[in-house]
Scaffold this motif. Structure first.
Motif, PDB file in Angstrom:
ATOM      1  N   ASP A  22      -9.151   0.188  -9.057  1.00 28.83           N
ATOM      2  CA  ASP A  22      -9.540  -0.487  -7.823  1.00 28.83           C
ATOM      3  C   ASP A  22      -8.563  -1.596  -7.435  1.00 28.83           C
ATOM      4  O   ASP A  22      -8.976  -2.713  -7.085  1.00 28.83           O
ATOM      5  CB  ASP A  22     -10.959  -1.054  -7.959  1.00 28.83           C
ATOM      6  N   PHE A  23      -7.287  -1.273  -7.508  1.00 31.09           N
ATOM      7  CA  PHE A  23      -6.303  -2.295  -7.163  1.00 31.09           C
ATOM      8  C   PHE A  23      -6.318  -2.616  -5.679  1.00 31.09           C
ATOM      9  O   PHE A  23      -5.878  -3.691  -5.268  1.00 31.09           O
ATOM     10  CB  PHE A  23      -4.896  -1.844  -7.596  1.00 31.09           C
ATOM     11  N   GLY A  24      -6.814  -1.687  -4.856  1.00 33.29           N
ATOM     12  CA  GLY A  24      -6.899  -1.971  -3.432  1.00 33.29           C
ATOM     13  C   GLY A  24      -7.740  -3.205  -3.161  1.00 33.29           C
ATOM     14  O   GLY A  24      -7.412  -4.029  -2.292  1.00 33.29           O
ATOM     15  N   SER A  60       0.216  -1.357  -9.129  1.00 37.43           N
ATOM     16  CA  SER A  60      -0.431  -0.827  -7.935  1.00 37.43           C
ATOM     17  C   SER A  60       0.088   0.554  -7.589  1.00 37.43           C
ATOM     18  O   SER A  60       1.211   0.930  -7.951  1.00 37.43           O
ATOM     19  CB  SER A  60      -0.191  -1.765  -6.743  1.00 37.43           C
ATOM     20  N   ILE A  61      -0.727   1.316  -6.858  1.00 36.38           N
ATOM     21  CA  ILE A  61      -0.223   2.566  -6.293  1.00 36.38           C
ATOM     22  C   ILE A  61       0.776   2.202  -5.202  1.00 36.38           C
ATOM     23  O   ILE A  61       0.862   1.068  -4.759  1.00 36.38           O
ATOM     24  CB  ILE A  61      -1.366   3.425  -5.724  1.00 36.38           C
ATOM     25  N   GLN A  62       1.536   3.197  -4.728  1.00 33.15           N
ATOM     26  CA  GLN A  62       2.688   2.901  -3.889  1.00 33.15           C
ATOM     27  C   GLN A  62       2.359   2.086  -2.649  1.00 33.15           C
ATOM     28  O   GLN A  62       2.996   1.064  -2.367  1.00 33.15           O
ATOM     29  CB  GLN A  62       3.383   4.207  -3.498  1.00 33.15           C
ATOM     30  N   ALA A  63       1.369   2.520  -1.847  1.00 31.12           N
ATOM     31  CA  ALA A  63       1.050   1.800  -0.618  1.00 31.12           C
ATOM     32  C   ALA A  63       0.610   0.374  -0.926  1.00 31.12           C
ATOM     33  O   ALA A  63       1.000  -0.577  -0.236  1.00 31.12           O
ATOM     34  CB  ALA A  63      -0.023   2.539   0.169  1.00 31.12           C
ATOM     35  N   ASP A  64      -0.211   0.201  -1.969  1.00 27.40           N
ATOM     36  CA  ASP A  64      -0.669  -1.135  -2.342  1.00 27.40           C
ATOM     37  C   ASP A  64       0.493  -2.004  -2.825  1.00 27.40           C
ATOM     38  O   ASP A  64       0.526  -3.212  -2.548  1.00 27.40           O
ATOM     39  CB  ASP A  64      -1.739  -1.045  -3.433  1.00 27.40           C
ATOM     40  N   ALA A  65       1.436  -1.400  -3.534  1.00 30.82           N
ATOM     41  CA  ALA A  65       2.586  -2.165  -4.026  1.00 30.82           C
ATOM     42  C   ALA A  65       3.413  -2.703  -2.862  1.00 30.82           C
ATOM     43  O   ALA A  65       3.888  -3.851  -2.890  1.00 30.82           O
ATOM     44  CB  ALA A  65       3.457  -1.289  -4.922  1.00 30.82           C
ATOM     45  N   SER A  66       3.578  -1.899  -1.822  1.00 30.71           N
ATOM     46  CA  SER A  66       4.293  -2.360  -0.632  1.00 30.71           C
ATOM     47  C   SER A  66       3.548  -3.514   0.030  1.00 30.71           C
ATOM     48  O   SER A  66       4.156  -4.495   0.473  1.00 30.71           O
ATOM     49  CB  SER A  66       4.462  -1.201   0.362  1.00 30.71           C
ATOM     50  N   ILE A 101      12.732 -12.958   2.838  1.00 31.48           N
ATOM     51  CA  ILE A 101      13.558 -11.811   3.244  1.00 31.48           C
ATOM     52  C   ILE A 101      13.586 -10.769   2.144  1.00 31.48           C
ATOM     53  O   ILE A 101      13.459  -9.561   2.404  1.00 31.48           O
ATOM     54  CB  ILE A 101      14.981 -12.290   3.605  1.00 31.48           C
ATOM     55  N   PHE A 102      13.729 -11.222   0.892  1.00 28.54           N
ATOM     56  CA  PHE A 102      13.781 -10.294  -0.237  1.00 28.54           C
ATOM     57  C   PHE A 102      12.482  -9.503  -0.342  1.00 28.54           C
ATOM     58  O   PHE A 102      12.485  -8.277  -0.524  1.00 28.54           O
ATOM     59  CB  PHE A 102      14.037 -11.077  -1.525  1.00 28.54           C
ATOM     60  N   ALA A 103      11.339 -10.198  -0.214  1.00 29.15           N
ATOM     61  CA  ALA A 103      10.043  -9.529  -0.354  1.00 29.15           C
ATOM     62  C   ALA A 103       9.788  -8.564   0.803  1.00 29.15           C
ATOM     63  O   ALA A 103       9.278  -7.452   0.595  1.00 29.15           O
ATOM     64  CB  ALA A 103       8.930 -10.573  -0.434  1.00 29.15           C
ATOM     65  N   LEU A 104      10.124  -8.954   2.024  1.00 29.98           N
ATOM     66  CA  LEU A 104       9.913  -8.073   3.178  1.00 29.98           C
ATOM     67  C   LEU A 104      10.786  -6.835   3.093  1.00 29.98           C
ATOM     68  O   LEU A 104      10.339  -5.719   3.378  1.00 29.98           O
ATOM     69  CB  LEU A 104      10.192  -8.845   4.469  1.00 29.98           C
ATOM     70  N   ARG A 105      12.033  -7.014   2.690  1.00 32.05           N
ATOM     71  CA  ARG A 105      12.910  -5.847   2.501  1.00 32.05           C
ATOM     72  C   ARG A 105      12.392  -4.968   1.369  1.00 32.05           C
ATOM     73  O   ARG A 105      12.462  -3.744   1.443  1.00 32.05           O
ATOM     74  CB  ARG A 105      14.333  -6.303   2.212  1.00 32.05           C
ATOM     75  N   GLY A 106      11.889  -5.608   0.322  1.00 33.75           N
ATOM     76  CA  GLY A 106      11.328  -4.835  -0.783  1.00 33.75           C
ATOM     77  C   GLY A 106      10.154  -3.997  -0.331  1.00 33.75           C
ATOM     78  O   GLY A 106       9.993  -2.843  -0.733  1.00 33.75           O
ATOM     79  N   ALA A 107       9.307  -4.564   0.535  1.00 33.94           N
ATOM     80  CA  ALA A 107       8.164  -3.824   1.065  1.00 33.94           C
ATOM     81  C   ALA A 107       8.619  -2.618   1.879  1.00 33.94           C
ATOM     82  O   ALA A 107       8.057  -1.525   1.772  1.00 33.94           O
ATOM     83  CB  ALA A 107       7.304  -4.746   1.927  1.00 33.94           C
ATOM     84  N   ILE A 108       9.665  -2.808   2.701  1.00 34.93           N
ATOM     85  CA  ILE A 108      10.171  -1.729   3.558  1.00 34.93           C
ATOM     86  C   ILE A 108      10.862  -0.649   2.743  1.00 34.93           C
ATOM     87  O   ILE A 108      10.717   0.552   3.006  1.00 34.93           O
ATOM     88  CB  ILE A 108      11.122  -2.311   4.617  1.00 34.93           C
ATOM     89  N   GLN A 109      11.610  -1.051   1.732  1.00 34.81           N
ATOM     90  CA  GLN A 109      12.358  -0.098   0.918  1.00 34.81           C
ATOM     91  C   GLN A 109      11.468   0.619  -0.097  1.00 34.81           C
ATOM     92  O   GLN A 109      11.863   1.658  -0.640  1.00 34.81           O
ATOM     93  CB  GLN A 109      13.500  -0.824   0.189  1.00 34.81           C
ATOM     94  N   HIS A 110      10.278   0.104  -0.331  1.00 38.38           N
ATOM     95  CA  HIS A 110       9.376   0.706  -1.319  1.00 38.38           C
ATOM     96  C   HIS A 110       8.890   2.070  -0.829  1.00 38.38           C
ATOM     97  O   HIS A 110       8.601   2.240   0.368  1.00 38.38           O
ATOM     98  CB  HIS A 110       8.176  -0.213  -1.559  1.00 38.38           C
ATOM     99  N   PRO A 111       8.797   3.070  -1.701  1.00 40.55           N
ATOM    100  CA  PRO A 111       8.318   4.396  -1.288  1.00 40.55           C
ATOM    101  C   PRO A 111       6.938   4.373  -0.634  1.00 40.55           C
ATOM    102  O   PRO A 111       6.622   5.229   0.192  1.00 40.55           O
ATOM    103  CB  PRO A 111       8.280   5.178  -2.604  1.00 40.55           C
ATOM    104  N   GLY A 112       6.125   3.374  -0.971  1.00 42.65           N
ATOM    105  CA  GLY A 112       4.780   3.297  -0.411  1.00 42.65           C
ATOM    106  C   GLY A 112       4.727   2.790   1.015  1.00 42.65           C
ATOM    107  O   GLY A 112       3.671   2.848   1.657  1.00 42.65           O
ATOM    108  N   PHE A 113       5.839   2.311   1.541  1.00 42.48           N
ATOM    109  CA  PHE A 113       5.858   1.749   2.890  1.00 42.48           C
ATOM    110  C   PHE A 113       5.441   2.780   3.936  1.00 42.48           C
ATOM    111  O   PHE A 113       4.703   2.466   4.876  1.00 42.48           O
ATOM    112  CB  PHE A 113       7.252   1.211   3.207  1.00 42.48           C
ATOM    113  N   VAL A 114       5.896   4.017   3.774  1.00 35.25           N
ATOM    114  CA  VAL A 114       5.595   5.057   4.771  1.00 35.25           C
ATOM    115  C   VAL A 114       4.115   5.414   4.780  1.00 35.25           C
ATOM    116  O   VAL A 114       3.628   6.021   5.738  1.00 35.25           O
ATOM    117  CB  VAL A 114       6.438   6.325   4.521  1.00 35.25           C
ATOM    118  N   GLU A 115       3.378   5.066   3.719  1.00 38.38           N
ATOM    119  CA  GLU A 115       1.947   5.359   3.652  1.00 38.38           C
ATOM    120  C   GLU A 115       1.095   4.298   4.343  1.00 38.38           C
ATOM    121  O   GLU A 115      -0.102   4.494   4.558  1.00 38.38           O
ATOM    122  CB  GLU A 115       1.517   5.480   2.184  1.00 38.38           C
TER     123      GLU A 115
END
Length: 524
Positions: A22-24, A60-66, A101-115
Motif C-alpha cells: 500500500d505504498f500509494g 515504490s512501484i514505478q508511478a508512485d516512485a515518480s 531541478i534534479f528531482a523534477l528531472r528524475g520524475a520525468i526520466q523515471h519509467p513510471g512517469f508515463v503511467e
C-alpha cells in the motif's frame, strides 16, 4: 491537517519505509506532510520528509516512485522559500533550486512517469520550466512549458509562464526583428492564459492572473514602439534546394536545433538557418579573436548536428562499410558508418562545452591556466582566488547581474565531474561515462531492448573494456547534448551583449568591422 498532527503523520511515514504494501497511501501521506509543512514554514519537517522520501523511492512501484520525486521537489521549493533572503534574486548558488531541478528531472526520466495522469505530468513539466527560468535558463524553460501544454493544453500556469518567458527572452535579444516576433508570441500566450481565468485548468491563484495581466500590459507597451510588420506571422522561406537538404532542415527545425532564436518559437521555415552571430563588441586587445572562435564553435556544432541526422536517417549501407570484414563475437554489436556518425555527434557536442569555457576564460579575463580550463569548474574559486572544485562563485560572475551568464553557470551543473557532488541532471553521470568510453576505451552499441545471450560463467565472452548502450539511447543522448550546446551558444552571445552594453564608451572601436560574411560556395 486531518485528525492526526503533522508530527504523527511524519512518524507514520518513517514506519512506511519498513513496509512493502500500500505504498500509494504513503505517497499521499508524504504529499500531505510536505504541503502542510510548507504552509506552516516548518523547515525541520520538510528536511525529515525529504530524507524519508529517499527511502520510499526505491520501494515504490514505478508511478508512485515518480510521484515521490515530484513531492520531494515541492519540499525543496518550500525550503527555498523559507530560507530566502532579500539578496537571493541575484545569488548564483542556490542549493535548494539544484535539488528541485534534479528531482523534477528524475520524475520525468523515471519509467513510471508515463503511467501518471496527463494533468500531473503537465504539472511536473510546468514546475521544471519555472525552476529553469529562475536559474536564468529561459531557452530550456520554454521547452518544458511547451511539454506541459502538450499534456494539458489549457493549463493556464504553463501558458502564462510561457508568455512571460517569451517576453523576457525576446527583450534579451539584440536583433530587433527577432524581439518583435517574440513579443508577438508572448502577447498571444498571455492573452490565452488570462482568458482561461481561474480554476483547476486555468491560473492556480488570483495573484498569478494579476501577474499575467501586468506582463501583458508591459508587452503591449513594448510592441507599440515597433514599426515592424503586422501580418499574421514571420515570412515563409524555402528550407532547402534538394530533397535531402529539405529533410535535414525540417528535422533540425522540429528538434529546435538551429542556432537561431526564432526556432524557439516553433518549426518556422524562417528559422531554418543558423543566423546567430556575436553582438558588436570592443576590439581593443582582441581583434578578430572572438568572432573567429565563435565561427569555429558554430561550424563544429553544425557538423555534429549533421552527423546525428545522417547517422540516424541512413537507410542504405555506406560504401565505406563494404569490403570491411569484422569478426562476429555473438555480442550483437552494431558496426557501421552510421553508428560512428552518432558517436561523433556525441563527442563533438560534449567537447564544444569545454571549448566554450576557453572563450569565457579569455573574455571575462579569468586568467585560469590553459590546461586547467573546464566548463564545469571555471565558475568557482577559493577565498584566495584559486580555482577549486568546491568554493565560492567567482566575484566577477556573482557581481555581474548578467542573467544569460548565470544561465551558463546553471547549465554547467548538468555536467558531471567527480570533484563536484552537486549535479542538476540525473543522467549527467551516465553522459560522462559514455564520453569516457568513447574517448578512451570502447563503446559497444547494440539494438535497444535486445536481450543479451546467457553466457554463464564462461570467460569466452568477457569484455571488460566496453560500455554497452542501445543505439536509440545513444542517439537520444547525442541529441540531448546538442540541445545543451545550442543553449550554451545562445546564452554566451546574450551574456556578451549584456557586458558590451555596459562597457561601451563613445569612441570605442567595435567588431564587427564590415568585412562581410563568407559566401555559401566556400568548398575546401
Amino acid at each position: 491537517m486531518a485528525e492526526l498532527s503533522l508530527a504523527e503523520h511524519l512518524e507514520m511515514l518513517k514506519k512506511s519505509t519498513e513496509q512493502s504494501s500500500d505504498f500509494g497511501k504513503w505517497v499521499e501521506t508524504l504529499a500531505l506532510v510536505i504541503d502542510t509543512a510548507g504552509d506552516e514554514s516548518n523547515e525541520n519537517v520538510l528536511v525529515a520528509a525529504i530524507e524519508i522520501s529517499e527511502g520510499m523511492e526505491n520501494k515504490s512501484i514505478q508511478a508512485d516512485a515518480s510521484l515521490v520525486l515530484y513531492h520531494r521537489s515541492n519540499a525543496w521549493a518550500s525550503l527555498q522559500h523559507i530560507r530566502r533572503t532579500g539578496d537571493d534574486v541575484w545569488r548564483w548558488e542556490q542549493p535548494e533550486l539544484v535539488e528541485q531541478i534534479f528531482a523534477l528531472r528524475g520524475a520525468i526520466q523515471h519509467p513510471g512517469f508515463v503511467e501518471l495522469p496527463a494533468p500531473r505530468r503537465a504539472q511536473i513539466y510546468c514546475n521544471l520550466g519555472n525552476s529553469l527560468s529562475t536559474a536564468g535558463r529561459i531557452v530550456d524553460a520554454l521547452v518544458e512549458w511547451k511539454n506541459a501544454l502538450v499534456e494539458q493544453r489549457n493549463l493556464g500556469m504553463a501558458r502564462g509562464n510561457l508568455g512571460v518567458g517569451l517576453a523576457r527572452y525576446g527583450m534579451q535579444l539584440y536583433d530587433e526583428g527577432h524581439t518583435y516576433w517574440f513579443l508577438r508570441s508572448a502577447q498571444n500566450e498571455l492573452s490565452q492564459a488570462i482568458t482561461g481565468g481561474l480554476g483547476r485548468d486555468g491560473s492556480t491563484y488570483p495573484e498569478a492572473l494579476d501577474a499575467f495581466r501586468w506582463h501583458s500590459t508591459k508587452v503591449e507597451r513594448e510592441l507599440s514602439c515597433y514599426e515592424g510588420p503586422h501580418d499574421s506571422g514571420p515570412s515563409e522561406y524555402p528550407v532547402g534546394k534538394s530533397k535531402r537538404e529539405r529533410a535535414y532542415r525540417t528535422w533540425c527545425l522540429g528538434r529546435n536545433l538551429f542556432l537561431n532564436p526564432l526556432n524557439d518559437l516553433g518549426p518556422l521555415s524562417i528559422a531554418a538557418q543558423d543566423v546567430l552571430l556575436l553582438p558588436g563588441h570592443r576590439i581593443k586587445g582582441a581583434g578578430i579573436t572572438y568572432r573567429a572562435f565563435f565561427n569555429q564553435l558554430k561550424q563544429e556544432y553544425v557538423y555534429a548536428r549533421l552527423n546525428l541526422f545522417e547517422g540516424t536517417a541512413r537507410e542504405r549501407q555506406h560504401f565505406a562499410d563494404r569490403e570491411l570484414p569484422l569478426e562476429s563475437n555473438a555480442d550483437f554489436a552494431l558496426y557501421s558508418i552510421g553508428v560512428e556518425q552518432v558517436k561523433t555527434s556525441f563527442r563533438l557536442a560534449y567537447s564544444l562545452l569545454d571549448k566554450l569555457a576557453y572563450f569565457i576564460n579569455d573574455y571575462w579575463r579569468l586568467e585560469i591556466p590553459e590546461k586547467q580550463v573546464s566548463f564545469r569548474k571555471l565558475w568557482v574559486e577559493d577565498k584566495k582566488g584559486r580555482e577549486v572544485p568546491v568554493g565560492c562563485v567567482r566575484k566577477v560572475f556573482e557581481d555581474s547581474k548578467n542573467l544569460p551568464l548565470r544561465a551558463l553557470y546553471w547549465l554547467a551543473k548538468d555536467i558531471y565531474d567527480q570533484d563536484f557532488q552537486e549535479v542538476a541532471d540525473p543522467i549527467a553521470k551516465e553522459l560522462d561515462a559514455l564520453r569516457n568510453h568513447l574517448e578512451h576505451k570502447a563503446l559497444k552499441v547494440v539494438l535497444d531492448g535486445l536481450p543479451q545471450a546467457d553466457r554463464g560463467e564462461s570467460e569466452m565472452f568477457e569484455d571488460h573494456l566496453s560500455h554497452l548502450v542501445g543505439h536509440d539511447e545513444l542517439a537520444a543522448r547525442a541529441e540531448h547534448l546538442l540541445r545543451m550546446t545550442r543553449s550554451a551558444l545562445i546564452y554566451l552571445a546574450l551574456a556578451m551583449f549584456v557586458e558590451e552594453q555596459r562597457a561601451y564608451r563613445p569612441g570605442d572601436k567595435l567588431a564587427p568591422v564590415d568585412l562581410g560574411l563568407y559566401t555559401e560556395d566556400r568548398n575546401f
